[in-house]
Scaffold this motif. Structure first.
Motif, mmCIF file in Angstrom:
data_model
loop_
_atom_site.group_PDB
_atom_site.id
_atom_site.type_symbol
_atom_site.label_atom_id
_atom_site.label_comp_id
_atom_site.label_asym_id
_atom_site.label_seq_id
_atom_site.Cartn_x
_atom_site.Cartn_y
_atom_site.Cartn_z
ATOM 1 N N TRP A 122 0.850 -1.199 0.000
ATOM 2 C CA TRP A 122 0.000 0.000 0.000
ATOM 3 C C TRP A 122 0.884 1.246 0.000
ATOM 4 C CZ3 TRP A 122 -4.309 2.753 -0.371
ATOM 5 C CH2 TRP A 122 -4.441 3.928 0.359
ATOM 6 N N ILE A 123 0.572 2.188 -0.860
ATOM 7 C CA ILE A 123 1.312 3.447 -0.938
ATOM 8 C C ILE A 123 0.351 4.604 -0.825
ATOM 9 C CG2 ILE A 123 2.873 4.886 -2.300
ATOM 10 C CD1 ILE A 123 2.532 1.350 -3.393
ATOM 11 N N LEU A 124 0.671 5.564 0.017
ATOM 12 C CA LEU A 124 -0.058 6.823 0.105
ATOM 13 C C LEU A 124 0.819 7.904 -0.522
ATOM 14 C CD1 LEU A 124 -2.460 8.520 1.174
ATOM 15 C CD2 LEU A 124 -1.120 8.876 3.259
ATOM 16 N N ALA A 125 0.334 8.487 -1.605
ATOM 17 C CA ALA A 125 1.072 9.541 -2.303
ATOM 18 C C ALA A 125 0.447 10.884 -1.966
ATOM 19 C CB ALA A 125 1.028 9.299 -3.812
ATOM 20 N N VAL A 126 1.262 11.822 -1.495
ATOM 21 C CA VAL A 126 0.805 13.187 -1.236
ATOM 22 C C VAL A 126 1.302 14.063 -2.381
ATOM 23 C CG1 VAL A 126 0.849 15.142 0.359
ATOM 24 C CG2 VAL A 126 0.814 12.792 1.257
ATOM 25 N N LEU A 127 0.369 14.618 -3.124
ATOM 26 C CA LEU A 127 0.686 15.384 -4.317
ATOM 27 C C LEU A 127 1.111 16.801 -3.948
ATOM 28 C CD1 LEU A 127 -2.372 14.183 -6.451
ATOM 29 C CD2 LEU A 127 -0.110 13.132 -6.232
ATOM 30 N N PRO A 128 1.822 17.489 -4.840
ATOM 31 C CA PRO A 128 2.343 18.822 -4.506
ATOM 32 C C PRO A 128 1.265 19.858 -4.224
ATOM 33 C CG PRO A 128 2.787 18.255 -6.798
ATOM 34 C CD PRO A 128 2.315 17.012 -6.140
ATOM 35 N N ASP A 129 0.031 19.646 -4.686
ATOM 36 C CA ASP A 129 -1.045 20.596 -4.401
ATOM 37 C C ASP A 129 -1.788 20.269 -3.113
ATOM 38 O OD1 ASP A 129 -2.449 18.335 -5.117
ATOM 39 O OD2 ASP A 129 -3.540 19.255 -6.788
ATOM 40 N N GLY A 130 -1.302 19.273 -2.362
ATOM 41 C CA GLY A 130 -1.921 18.908 -1.096
ATOM 42 C C GLY A 130 -2.931 17.797 -1.198
ATOM 43 N N LYS A 131 -3.367 17.445 -2.405
ATOM 44 C CA LYS A 131 -4.267 16.312 -2.569
ATOM 45 C C LYS A 131 -3.486 15.012 -2.346
ATOM 46 C CE LYS A 131 -7.428 18.628 -5.774
ATOM 47 N NZ LYS A 131 -8.061 18.602 -7.116
ATOM 48 N N ALA A 132 -4.219 13.915 -2.258
ATOM 49 C CA ALA A 132 -3.561 12.637 -1.975
ATOM 50 C C ALA A 132 -4.177 11.537 -2.821
ATOM 51 C CB ALA A 132 -3.663 12.296 -0.492
ATOM 52 N N PHE A 133 -3.400 10.461 -2.967
ATOM 53 C CA PHE A 133 -3.733 9.371 -3.873
ATOM 54 C C PHE A 133 -3.236 8.080 -3.243
ATOM 55 C CE2 PHE A 133 -2.506 6.906 -7.804
ATOM 56 C CZ PHE A 133 -3.768 6.821 -8.371
ATOM 57 N N GLY A 134 -4.072 7.054 -3.231
ATOM 58 C CA GLY A 134 -3.686 5.781 -2.637
ATOM 59 C C GLY A 134 -3.611 4.672 -3.662
#
Length: 210
Positions: free
Chosen positions: A128-140
């Protein structure tokens, strides 16, 4: 999109994965081919395995990020390219810093007595990976497999997952915050503290939202 209906991951391929929306808005399941989707093993990650295998038809949106894959020598190699400046968390029990950006992790349980900051496999394996995008949004991203996975986060803003083929890839979002991704994720796999033994999340990722 490439026509992957005949793809069985038996030889080298390079295509986009096939998406289908599941569970709720913003959650997608990706497979290499229709054949792979129809022949996938039951999920032991989802609280209700049927939710991973049942498309929803009341919401028509396209995925923001579509993984690509290659298959070679019985391995499925998935890549997801995200915006420059993305940082990564999750990946199960791994020593060292909470942020996993730049690391290569192997989801392979070991009795890691006297481990140090270089040890990448401890007592639990969660692909499982939690990605925090540069605009503050997130993606799993969840690789829904019990097989040994290599999670390669060494390439800037790119997720690469290698495991014996074939396995579904589940994505969550992007949503407005890491907390929103984790809420969606928990609706899929169950809440922390339940007796669902295959709960594929490590405690570390919850610190991101505090």
């Amino acid at each position: 999109m490439a026509n992957n209906k005949g793809t069985t991951c038996s030889k080298v391929q390079s295509h986009e994965m096939l998406p289908v929306q599941i569970l709720e808005k913003g959650v997608f399941r990706f497979d290499c081919s229709v054949h792979d989707r129809n022949n996938a093993s039951p999920s032991i990650s989802f609280k209700n395995s049927k939710h991973r295998d049942t498309p929803i038809t009341n919401c028509h949106v396209n995925p923001t990020y579509t993984p690509t894959f290659e298959c070679d020598m019985g391995e499925q190699r998935v890549n997801i390219k995200l915006p420059s400046g993305t940082s990564f968390y999750g990946t199960g029990e791994v020593s060292g810093q909470l942020e996993r950006t730049g690391k290569r992790i192997f989801t392979w349980n070991t009795d890691a007595f006297n481990y140090d900051v270089e040890t990448t496999s401890l007592y639990q394996s969660h692909p499982w990976i939690l990605a925090v995008l540069p605009d503050g949004k997130a993606f799993g991203v969840l690789a829904d497999t019990t097989r040994r996975c290599e999670i390669d986060l060494t390439k800037e803003s790119n997720i690469k997952i290698i495991a014996p083929s074939s396995y579904p890839l589940i994505t969550f979002g992007p949503f407005s915050s890491p907390a929103d991704v984790l809420m969606s994720f928990s609706r899929a796999v169950g809440n922390y503290g339940s007796l669902h033994l295959s709960f594929p999340v490590d405690l570390n990722i919850f610190y991101v939202s505090t």
